[in-house]
Design a protein around this motif. Sequence first.
Motif, short mmCIF file in Angstrom:
data_model
loop_
_atom_site.label_atom_id
_atom_site.label_comp_id
_atom_site.label_asym_id
_atom_site.label_seq_id
_atom_site.Cartn_x
_atom_site.Cartn_y
_atom_site.Cartn_z
N TRP A 68 -3.64 8.97 14.81
CA TRP A 68 -3.20 9.50 13.51
C TRP A 68 -2.74 8.39 12.58
CZ3 TRP A 68 -5.54 13.71 12.92
CH2 TRP A 68 -5.76 14.56 14.02
N ARG A 69 -3.39 7.25 12.71
CA ARG A 69 -3.38 6.19 11.69
C ARG A 69 -4.74 6.25 11.02
NH1 ARG A 69 -1.91 4.29 16.65
NH2 ARG A 69 0.20 3.42 16.92
N VAL A 70 -4.79 6.16 9.72
CA VAL A 70 -6.07 6.30 9.01
C VAL A 70 -6.66 4.92 8.74
CG1 VAL A 70 -7.26 7.19 6.98
CG2 VAL A 70 -5.26 8.42 7.91
N PRO A 71 -7.74 4.54 9.42
CA PRO A 71 -8.41 3.28 9.06
C PRO A 71 -8.95 3.37 7.63
CG PRO A 71 -9.09 4.01 11.24
CD PRO A 71 -8.33 5.16 10.62
N GLU A 72 -8.79 2.31 6.88
CA GLU A 72 -9.17 2.29 5.48
C GLU A 72 -10.53 1.64 5.24
OE1 GLU A 72 -7.56 3.50 2.78
OE2 GLU A 72 -5.82 4.23 3.87
N HIS A 73 -10.90 0.70 6.10
CA HIS A 73 -12.03 -0.18 5.79
C HIS A 73 -13.10 -0.08 6.86
CE1 HIS A 73 -9.09 -1.61 2.98
NE2 HIS A 73 -8.32 -2.08 3.95
N PHE A 74 -14.37 -0.06 6.39
CA PHE A 74 -15.51 0.14 7.28
C PHE A 74 -16.65 -0.78 6.86
CE2 PHE A 74 -13.02 3.97 7.07
CZ PHE A 74 -13.04 4.50 8.36
N SER A 75 -17.51 -1.06 7.83
CA SER A 75 -18.75 -1.78 7.54
C SER A 75 -19.74 -0.80 6.90
CB SER A 75 -19.34 -2.36 8.82
OG SER A 75 -19.68 -1.31 9.71
N ILE B 63 0.35 3.98 4.49
CA ILE B 63 1.10 5.20 4.82
C ILE B 63 0.87 6.30 3.78
CG2 ILE B 63 3.40 6.18 5.14
CD1 ILE B 63 2.60 4.41 7.45
N GLY B 64 0.87 5.95 2.51
CA GLY B 64 0.72 6.95 1.47
C GLY B 64 -0.56 7.73 1.55
N HIS B 65 -1.62 7.08 2.04
CA HIS B 65 -2.89 7.80 2.16
C HIS B 65 -2.85 8.82 3.28
CE1 HIS B 65 -5.30 4.45 -0.08
NE2 HIS B 65 -4.76 5.34 -0.90
N TRP B 66 -2.05 8.59 4.32
CA TRP B 66 -1.92 9.61 5.36
C TRP B 66 -1.30 10.88 4.77
CZ3 TRP B 66 0.84 6.41 9.79
CH2 TRP B 66 0.15 5.21 9.99
N LEU B 67 -0.30 10.69 3.91
CA LEU B 67 0.34 11.82 3.26
C LEU B 67 -0.63 12.52 2.30
CD1 LEU B 67 3.64 9.91 2.61
CD2 LEU B 67 3.50 11.99 4.00
N GLU B 68 -1.39 11.72 1.57
CA GLU B 68 -2.35 12.28 0.62
C GLU B 68 -3.44 13.07 1.35
OE1 GLU B 68 -4.46 10.77 -3.54
OE2 GLU B 68 -3.46 9.33 -2.19
N TYR C 5 4.87 0.37 2.49
CA TYR C 5 3.52 0.53 1.93
C TYR C 5 2.45 0.50 3.02
CZ TYR C 5 -0.40 -0.38 -1.29
OH TYR C 5 -1.57 -0.32 -2.00
N THR C 6 2.46 -0.54 3.87
CA THR C 6 1.42 -0.67 4.88
C THR C 6 2.02 -1.10 6.22
OG1 THR C 6 0.96 -2.96 4.21
CG2 THR C 6 -0.40 -1.23 3.22
N VAL C 7 1.28 -0.76 7.28
CA VAL C 7 1.63 -1.19 8.63
C VAL C 7 0.39 -1.78 9.29
CG1 VAL C 7 3.47 0.51 8.94
CG2 VAL C 7 1.12 1.10 9.60
N ASP C 8 0.62 -2.61 10.34
CA ASP C 8 -0.50 -3.09 11.12
C ASP C 8 -0.82 -2.08 12.21
OD1 ASP C 8 1.29 -3.50 13.23
OD2 ASP C 8 1.33 -5.68 12.99
N TRP C 9 -1.70 -2.45 13.12
CA TRP C 9 -2.17 -1.47 14.12
C TRP C 9 -1.24 -1.36 15.31
CZ3 TRP C 9 -5.12 1.72 11.86
CH2 TRP C 9 -5.85 1.29 10.75
N ASP C 10 -0.13 -2.11 15.27
CA ASP C 10 0.97 -1.93 16.22
C ASP C 10 2.15 -1.25 15.55
OD1 ASP C 10 -0.30 -3.17 18.47
OD2 ASP C 10 0.04 -5.11 17.51
N ASP C 11 1.94 -0.71 14.35
CA ASP C 11 2.95 -0.01 13.57
C ASP C 11 4.04 -0.92 13.02
OD1 ASP C 11 1.60 2.37 14.04
OD2 ASP C 11 2.83 2.87 15.79
N LEU C 12 3.80 -2.22 12.99
CA LEU C 12 4.77 -3.14 12.40
C LEU C 12 4.58 -3.19 10.90
CD1 LEU C 12 4.60 -6.06 15.00
CD2 LEU C 12 6.32 -4.24 14.83
N PRO C 13 5.67 -3.23 10.11
CA PRO C 13 5.53 -3.28 8.66
C PRO C 13 4.78 -4.53 8.22
CG PRO C 13 7.78 -2.69 9.28
CD PRO C 13 7.08 -3.11 10.54
#
Length: 396
Positions: free
Chosen positions: A204-211, A236-241, A287-295
């Motif tokens: 339930w983290r939304v990846p933003e970027h794709f090939s 994070i904001g995009h998960w809410l959106e 605003y953003t987190v990495d894939w270990d949930d660190l700010p």
Amino acid sequence: MTDPTWLAAQRRALVRFAANSVDPAGGFGWLDAAGERVPDKPVATWITARMTHVFALEDGLGDPDAAALVDHGVAALRGRLHDDEHGGWFSSVADTTKAAYEHSFVLLAACSAHAAGRPHAPELLAEALDVIETRFWDAEIGLPFESWDKAWTTTEAYRGANSTMHFVEAFLAAGDVTGDKIWHERALGLSERIIHVTAAAHGWRVPEHFSEDWRTDLNYNRDDQRHPFRPFGATIGHWLEWARLLLHVEAALGDKAPSWLLSDARALFDSSVRRGWGVDGHLGFIYTVDWDDLPVVRERMHWVMAEAIMAASALHRRTDEDPYADWYATFWEYARKNHIDPIGGWRHELAPNGSPSAGVWAGKPDTYHAYQATLFPLLPLAPAAALTSRQPFQSR
């Protein structure tokens, strides 16, 4: 829930502030923190389209000055921002790239202007639908291309969840305004691929970027973490959106809606609060987190708070569960204390301690998120605001 009369007053104040963005040459410009248009910032399609959408909604609410502002936006989208040679819309008057993000907002603006009955809006809507169908819709996989050059000869080797998300929003409006339910079906398909399949697979983290073949690129822009549209990591904001949009999709589909739309919306909201709210010791969403949930980027963005407000409101209305109402009140308390500026508009970016900052966004170029946060809690989840804003409701 927040007093509708107070919401209406806030909405009208935002419209008065946003009206300062009118560029006499056409379109709507970038506003600084004081609400003055920045003349050396080129008029951008995304801002012009968003403001046209906002003013069209306001026209439906009875603002006597809004129609002229809608017409001003439509004229720019049919004029200086439009490519009369090849069709479609430039990213700005200084950038001939043709991007999905901008085109999603042209479609949204066209839907709202058409619902408002404004001149030339039907032509704008017809072309926006055609360009998206023929240039941006990859029918083979049911997902959009990201961008093209001016002549539509080369497409970017990148695909993005952000533009895809805004196509969901625009497709819902298009389905409601035109009556063609294929757009609702496409909104569902986009939601399923990005959220029900991909975000679910990433906890339930939304990846933003794709090939270009839609493989996730979790390291994209690791060296440009503060990119205003494509930051590294998860936003994070995009998960809410997305959580809110899933509920709009569910409402639009009615009895045909799959049950996962609600459960996924719940999961995204929970993930947002758990991983983003006050996790660095300060109130507000990072605003953003990495894939270990660190700010990664810890600034607080106004649009994230606006989307949090709307997501909590939508979930409360959908479920009637008290925790969502509590979060809604908490988010508005933060917005009133920190984002709403007495001189007008919302402070777009804050440092973790709540003081104004400009590390990612300078000024106040966008009223769209804040405006919708004052309006959407008073509207049903379907049909689109382009239509429901024109129907009677309390405390206009």
